[in-house]
Design a protein around this motif. Structure first.
Motif, PDB file in Angstrom:
ATOM      1  N   PHE A 131       8.596   0.442   3.966  1.00 13.65           N
ATOM      2  CA  PHE A 131       9.715   0.394   3.039  1.00 13.65           C
ATOM      3  C   PHE A 131       9.664   1.593   2.097  1.00 13.65           C
ATOM      4  O   PHE A 131       8.619   2.214   1.920  1.00 13.65           O
ATOM      5  CB  PHE A 131       9.715  -0.918   2.238  1.00 13.65           C
ATOM      6  CG  PHE A 131       8.418  -1.205   1.531  1.00 13.65           C
ATOM      7  CD1 PHE A 131       8.252  -0.834   0.204  1.00 13.65           C
ATOM      8  CD2 PHE A 131       7.382  -1.840   2.183  1.00 13.65           C
ATOM      9  CE1 PHE A 131       7.061  -1.089  -0.454  1.00 13.65           C
ATOM     10  CE2 PHE A 131       6.187  -2.104   1.530  1.00 13.65           C
ATOM     11  CZ  PHE A 131       6.027  -1.729   0.214  1.00 13.65           C
ATOM     12  N   VAL A 132      10.809   1.929   1.524  1.00 13.21           N
ATOM     13  CA  VAL A 132      10.915   3.004   0.544  1.00 13.21           C
ATOM     14  C   VAL A 132      10.609   2.423  -0.822  1.00 13.21           C
ATOM     15  O   VAL A 132      11.149   1.381  -1.205  1.00 13.21           O
ATOM     16  CB  VAL A 132      12.336   3.620   0.547  1.00 13.21           C
ATOM     17  CG1 VAL A 132      12.476   4.657  -0.549  1.00 13.21           C
ATOM     18  CG2 VAL A 132      12.643   4.223   1.900  1.00 13.21           C
ATOM     19  N   ARG A 133       9.716   3.070  -1.547  1.00 13.01           N
ATOM     20  CA  ARG A 133       9.355   2.614  -2.889  1.00 13.01           C
ATOM     21  C   ARG A 133      10.238   3.321  -3.914  1.00 13.01           C
ATOM     22  O   ARG A 133      10.607   4.458  -3.736  1.00 13.01           O
ATOM     23  CB  ARG A 133       7.890   2.918  -3.174  1.00 13.01           C
ATOM     24  CG  ARG A 133       6.949   2.160  -2.268  1.00 13.01           C
ATOM     25  CD  ARG A 133       5.529   2.627  -2.398  1.00 13.01           C
ATOM     26  NE  ARG A 133       5.054   2.650  -3.757  1.00 13.01           N
ATOM     27  CZ  ARG A 133       4.306   1.706  -4.320  1.00 13.01           C
ATOM     28  NH1 ARG A 133       3.946   0.673  -3.614  1.00 13.01           N
ATOM     29  NH2 ARG A 133       3.913   1.804  -5.558  1.00 13.01           N
ATOM     30  N   ALA A 136       0.850  -1.184   0.000  1.00 17.48           N
ATOM     31  CA  ALA A 136       0.000   0.000   0.000  1.00 17.48           C
ATOM     32  C   ALA A 136       0.893   1.244   0.000  1.00 17.48           C
ATOM     33  O   ALA A 136       2.005   1.222   0.522  1.00 17.48           O
ATOM     34  CB  ALA A 136      -0.905   0.004   1.226  1.00 17.48           C
ATOM     35  N   VAL A 137       0.412   2.338  -0.581  1.00 15.77           N
ATOM     36  CA  VAL A 137       1.187   3.581  -0.664  1.00 15.77           C
ATOM     37  C   VAL A 137       0.714   4.538   0.421  1.00 15.77           C
ATOM     38  O   VAL A 137      -0.478   4.716   0.630  1.00 15.77           O
ATOM     39  CB  VAL A 137       1.008   4.239  -2.045  1.00 15.77           C
ATOM     40  CG1 VAL A 137       1.756   5.552  -2.122  1.00 15.77           C
ATOM     41  CG2 VAL A 137       1.470   3.295  -3.141  1.00 15.77           C
ATOM     42  N   CYS A 178       5.754  13.320   5.473  1.00 15.37           N
ATOM     43  CA  CYS A 178       6.669  12.467   6.223  1.00 15.37           C
ATOM     44  C   CYS A 178       7.295  11.454   5.280  1.00 15.37           C
ATOM     45  O   CYS A 178       6.717  11.098   4.262  1.00 15.37           O
ATOM     46  CB  CYS A 178       5.961  11.764   7.368  1.00 15.37           C
ATOM     47  SG  CYS A 178       4.720  10.599   6.832  1.00 15.37           S
ATOM     48  N   GLY A 179       8.466  11.016   5.634  1.00 11.60           N
ATOM     49  CA  GLY A 179       9.165  10.037   4.814  1.00 11.60           C
ATOM     50  C   GLY A 179      10.634  10.387   4.722  1.00 11.60           C
ATOM     51  O   GLY A 179      11.053  11.479   5.121  1.00 11.60           O
ATOM     52  N   SER A 182      10.769  10.906  -0.287  1.00 14.33           N
ATOM     53  CA  SER A 182      10.610   9.659  -1.035  1.00 14.33           C
ATOM     54  C   SER A 182       9.279   9.001  -0.676  1.00 14.33           C
ATOM     55  O   SER A 182       8.758   9.188   0.417  1.00 14.33           O
ATOM     56  CB  SER A 182      11.764   8.716  -0.706  1.00 14.33           C
ATOM     57  OG  SER A 182      11.746   7.605  -1.548  1.00 14.33           O
ATOM     58  N   GLU A 183       8.748   8.227  -1.597  1.00 16.37           N
ATOM     59  CA  GLU A 183       7.465   7.563  -1.379  1.00 16.37           C
ATOM     60  C   GLU A 183       7.639   6.332  -0.489  1.00 16.37           C
ATOM     61  O   GLU A 183       8.532   5.527  -0.691  1.00 16.37           O
ATOM     62  CB  GLU A 183       6.882   7.147  -2.728  1.00 16.37           C
ATOM     63  CG  GLU A 183       5.498   6.580  -2.635  1.00 16.37           C
ATOM     64  CD  GLU A 183       4.930   6.283  -4.013  1.00 16.37           C
ATOM     65  OE1 GLU A 183       4.088   7.080  -4.454  1.00 16.37           O
ATOM     66  OE2 GLU A 183       5.334   5.281  -4.623  1.00 16.37           O
ATOM     67  N   TRP A 184       6.775   6.211   0.516  1.00 21.36           N
ATOM     68  CA  TRP A 184       6.755   5.069   1.422  1.00 21.36           C
ATOM     69  C   TRP A 184       5.770   4.022   0.922  1.00 21.36           C
ATOM     70  O   TRP A 184       4.747   4.343   0.329  1.00 21.36           O
ATOM     71  CB  TRP A 184       6.238   5.474   2.799  1.00 21.36           C
ATOM     72  CG  TRP A 184       7.172   6.135   3.717  1.00 21.36           C
ATOM     73  CD1 TRP A 184       7.214   7.467   3.999  1.00 21.36           C
ATOM     74  CD2 TRP A 184       8.171   5.538   4.528  1.00 21.36           C
ATOM     75  NE1 TRP A 184       8.178   7.712   4.932  1.00 21.36           N
ATOM     76  CE2 TRP A 184       8.781   6.546   5.279  1.00 21.36           C
ATOM     77  CE3 TRP A 184       8.603   4.227   4.693  1.00 21.36           C
ATOM     78  CZ2 TRP A 184       9.803   6.294   6.173  1.00 21.36           C
ATOM     79  CZ3 TRP A 184       9.628   3.975   5.585  1.00 21.36           C
ATOM     80  CH2 TRP A 184      10.209   4.999   6.319  1.00 21.36           C
ATOM     81  N   GLY A 185       6.042   2.792   1.234  1.00 26.60           N
ATOM     82  CA  GLY A 185       5.075   1.712   1.077  1.00 26.60           C
ATOM     83  C   GLY A 185       4.894   1.051   2.434  1.00 26.60           C
ATOM     84  O   GLY A 185       5.733   1.187   3.327  1.00 26.60           O
ATOM     85  N   VAL A 186       3.783   0.346   2.598  1.00 27.10           N
ATOM     86  CA  VAL A 186       3.521  -0.332   3.869  1.00 27.10           C
ATOM     87  C   VAL A 186       2.738  -1.615   3.606  1.00 27.10           C
ATOM     88  O   VAL A 186       1.924  -1.675   2.693  1.00 27.10           O
ATOM     89  CB  VAL A 186       2.756   0.596   4.847  1.00 27.10           C
ATOM     90  CG1 VAL A 186       1.394   0.967   4.328  1.00 27.10           C
ATOM     91  CG2 VAL A 186       2.654  -0.022   6.233  1.00 27.10           C
ATOM     92  N   ASP A 187       3.054  -2.644   4.379  1.00 27.89           N
ATOM     93  CA  ASP A 187       2.245  -3.859   4.432  1.00 27.89           C
ATOM     94  C   ASP A 187       1.551  -3.825   5.788  1.00 27.89           C
ATOM     95  O   ASP A 187       2.208  -3.607   6.810  1.00 27.89           O
ATOM     96  CB  ASP A 187       3.123  -5.116   4.348  1.00 27.89           C
ATOM     97  CG  ASP A 187       3.910  -5.220   3.057  1.00 27.89           C
ATOM     98  OD1 ASP A 187       3.563  -4.529   2.077  1.00 27.89           O
ATOM     99  OD2 ASP A 187       4.887  -5.993   3.030  1.00 27.89           O
TER     100      ASP A 187
END
Length: 65
Positions: free
Chosen positions: A53-55, A15-16, A23-24, A36-41
Motif C-alpha cells: 500500500f501507499v503510505r 512495515a516500510v 521503486c514505488g 511515494s513511500e510504500w508500506g507492506v504487510d
C-alpha cells in the motif's frame, strides 16, 4: 489477517519499504517526479507479502504514463 500462501496469522503489519531502492508509485510536485513511500504487510512464517500500500497522502498528481 491470514497469509494466503501458508494460512499463518503471524503477520507483520505496516512495515516500510526502503525508499532508496527507487521503486514505488511516482507523483509530480512541480517539474519534479517523486517516489511515494510504500508500506507492506508480510507473513513472518513464510515471507509472503500479504498487502502492499501507499503510505501518506493519496491526494497527489500521480504519474500514470
Amino acid at each position: 489477517m491470514k497469509c494466503p500462501y501458508c494460512g499463518s496469522e503471524n503477520i507483520l503489519c505496516n512495515a516500510v519499504i526502503d525508499l532508496h531502492s527507487g521503486c514505488g508509485p511516482l507523483y509530480r510536485k512541480g517539474p519534479v517526479s517523486l517516489v511515494s513511500e510504500w508500506g507492506v504487510d508480510f507473513c513472518l512464517d513464510c515471507g509472503t507479502a500479504v498487502r502492499f500500500f501507499v503510505r501518506g497522502d493519496l491526494d497527489r498528481k500521480w504519474v500514470t504514463k
